[in-house]
Design an enzyme around this catalytic site. Structure first.
Site, short mmCIF file in Angstrom:
data_model
loop_
_atom_site.label_atom_id
_atom_site.label_comp_id
_atom_site.label_asym_id
_atom_site.label_seq_id
_atom_site.Cartn_x
_atom_site.Cartn_y
_atom_site.Cartn_z
N ASP A 131 0.82 -1.23 0.00
CA ASP A 131 0.00 0.00 0.00
C ASP A 131 0.84 1.27 0.00
O ASP A 131 0.38 2.33 0.39
CB ASP A 131 -0.95 0.00 1.20
CG ASP A 131 -1.84 -1.23 1.23
OD1 ASP A 131 -2.16 -1.71 2.32
OD2 ASP A 131 -2.17 -1.71 0.13
N1 LIG Z 1 3.34 -6.27 -2.92
C1 LIG Z 1 2.07 -5.84 -2.85
N2 LIG Z 1 1.07 -6.71 -3.00
C2 LIG Z 1 -0.20 -6.26 -2.96
C3 LIG Z 1 -0.48 -4.89 -2.69
C4 LIG Z 1 0.62 -3.99 -2.57
O1 LIG Z 1 0.44 -2.78 -2.37
N3 LIG Z 1 1.87 -4.50 -2.66
N4 LIG Z 1 -1.79 -4.48 -2.53
C5 LIG Z 1 -2.68 -5.56 -2.24
C6 LIG Z 1 -4.09 -5.24 -1.96
N5 LIG Z 1 -4.29 -5.00 -0.54
C7 LIG Z 1 -4.73 -3.80 -0.18
O2 LIG Z 1 -5.10 -2.99 -1.02
C8 LIG Z 1 -4.01 -6.02 0.42
C9 LIG Z 1 -4.25 -7.30 0.10
C10 LIG Z 1 -3.96 -8.31 1.03
C11 LIG Z 1 -3.43 -8.04 2.24
C12 LIG Z 1 -3.11 -9.14 3.19
O3 LIG Z 1 -2.66 -8.92 4.27
N6 LIG Z 1 -3.32 -10.39 2.72
C13 LIG Z 1 -2.97 -11.57 3.48
C14 LIG Z 1 -3.95 -12.68 3.17
C15 LIG Z 1 -5.34 -12.26 3.30
C16 LIG Z 1 -6.31 -13.33 2.84
O4 LIG Z 1 -5.90 -14.44 2.56
O5 LIG Z 1 -7.47 -12.95 2.74
C17 LIG Z 1 -1.64 -12.11 2.98
O6 LIG Z 1 -1.38 -11.98 1.78
O7 LIG Z 1 -0.98 -12.76 3.80
C18 LIG Z 1 -3.16 -6.73 2.53
C19 LIG Z 1 -3.47 -5.71 1.62
C20 LIG Z 1 -2.57 -6.67 -3.22
N7 LIG Z 1 -1.22 -7.14 -3.15
#
Ligand SMILES: Nc1nc2c(c(=O)[nH]1)N[C@@H](CN(C=O)c1ccc(C(=O)N[C@@H](CCC(=O)O)C(=O)O)cc1)CN2
Length: 294
Positions: free
Chosen positions: A226
């Site tokens: 983000d």
């Molecule tokens: N490297 C990045 N990847 C992603 C970004 C980014 O800015 N940099 N944005 C996200 C979208 N997002 C918020 O907008 C977001 C998505 C997911 C998570 C998160 O903590 N996900 C967990 C799993 C959650 C689940 O399984 O439902 C994780 O990945 O461990 C935070 C923010 C898209 N990707």
């Protein structure tokens, strides 16, 4: 008559605009829209010009001719056909409102893109996507298989020739390598008014903080969650009487509109990366018009 555009970035100096307009006039090209920005902080200059080629010059002709101009200013220059549909891969998880909105805009010709694939780590939107005659790829993602899952996602991007990946509420954090490989080519919609409330659950954070405005932010994806360069944002007022679930409902339309505006700006070549920020030029007249008034 063909409608082309030219994107230019270089170090700021005298004579850039004159050189570009003189070149285009010399090539029987009629400028129909133009925008420029001189960033005094960084010394960078950015310009986007829309023009009609009225003397039959093709893109290869113009690229060849401009190769005599660009080096004088150390320009990064890109000519493209404004009507050419950019190949886009959309990624989604469980929330489909942004995907649905992009599909509708694409279907009515309001977004000149070619959606070459939709990738999801869930099956929720398989039917919707297949009904639009678009390939749907289910790629399950777990903490254990993330590298293999991302490799499969990147193969689809490569095989389809996609120029842009749109994270339409794709809720998995992408690896540093994927972000590096696709730098400037992945656009995300985050459901908060960044830099407030990063992470997977911003509406709950907003509710707990008691803010009076919630919002949405579309940004290029970087390894830092983000934190990527912001392209578009919008806010919606909320009150003490609304719950976090109300925020989710209120935020849906704003998320979809902000993402669509960011994608529109990117595919029309109106967005320039400028350090950790962006330069976003206004839409050319008529560029939001739908081919079919839906
Ligand atoms: N490297 C990045 N990847 C992603 C970004 C980014 O800015 N940099 N944005 C996200 C979208 N997002 C918020 O907008 C977001 C998505 C997911 C998570 C998160 O903590 N996900 C967990 C799993 C959650 C689940 O399984 O439902 C994780 O990945 O461990 C935070 C923010 C898209 N990707």
């Amino acid at each position: 008559m063909t409608q082309f555009a030219l994107r230019v970035r270089c170090r700021s100096t005298r004579g850039i605009v004159a050189a570009i307009s003189t070149f285009l006039a010399g090539e029987d090209c009629n400028i129909t829209d133009s925008a420029q920005f001189d960033d005094v902080d960084t010394g960078n200059f950015f310009m986007r010009v829309s023009f009609r080629s009225e003397g039959g010059r093709t893109l290869p002709d113009l690229r060849a001719g401009f190769s005599a101009v660009a080096p004088r200013f150390g320009m990064e220059a890109e000519f493209f056909d404004e009507r050419e549909k950019r190949k886009v891969v959309i990624m989604v998880s469980r929330f489909g409102h942004c995907l649905n909105d992009l599909l509708y805009r694409w279907r009515i010709g309001g977004l000149p893109i070619d959606i070459v694939a939709v990738i999801s780590n869930h099956l929720d939107y398989q039917k919707l996507v297949v009904n639009h005659d678009i390939p749907f790829h289910w790629i399950k993602v777990t903490k254990e298989n993330k590298p293999e899952a991302e490799a499969a996602q990147m193969r689809i991007v490569a095989d389809t020739g996609a120029e842009l990946v749109v994270l339409a509420r794709y809720m998995q954090v992408l690896s540093d390598e994927m972000c590096r490989t696709m730098s400037g080519r992945i656009i995300n919609i985050h459901h908060s008014f960044l830099p407030s409330f990063k992470g997977a659950n911003p509406y709950r954070q907003a509710y707990d903080r008691g803010v009076k405005l919630i919002g949405a932010t579309s940004h290029y994806v970087t390894a830092d969650l983000d934190e990527g360069p912001i392209i578009e944002q919008a806010v919606v007022p909320v009150t003490h009487a609304q719950s976090a679930d109300d925020y989710v409902s209120l935020g849906r339309d704003t998320e979809a509109q902000v993402l669509a505006r960011a994608v529109h700006a990117h595919i029309h070549g109106r967005v320039f990366l400028n350090g950790g920020k962006t330069v976003v030029f206004p839409a050319s007249p008529g560029s939001y018009a739908s081919e079919r008034m839906g």
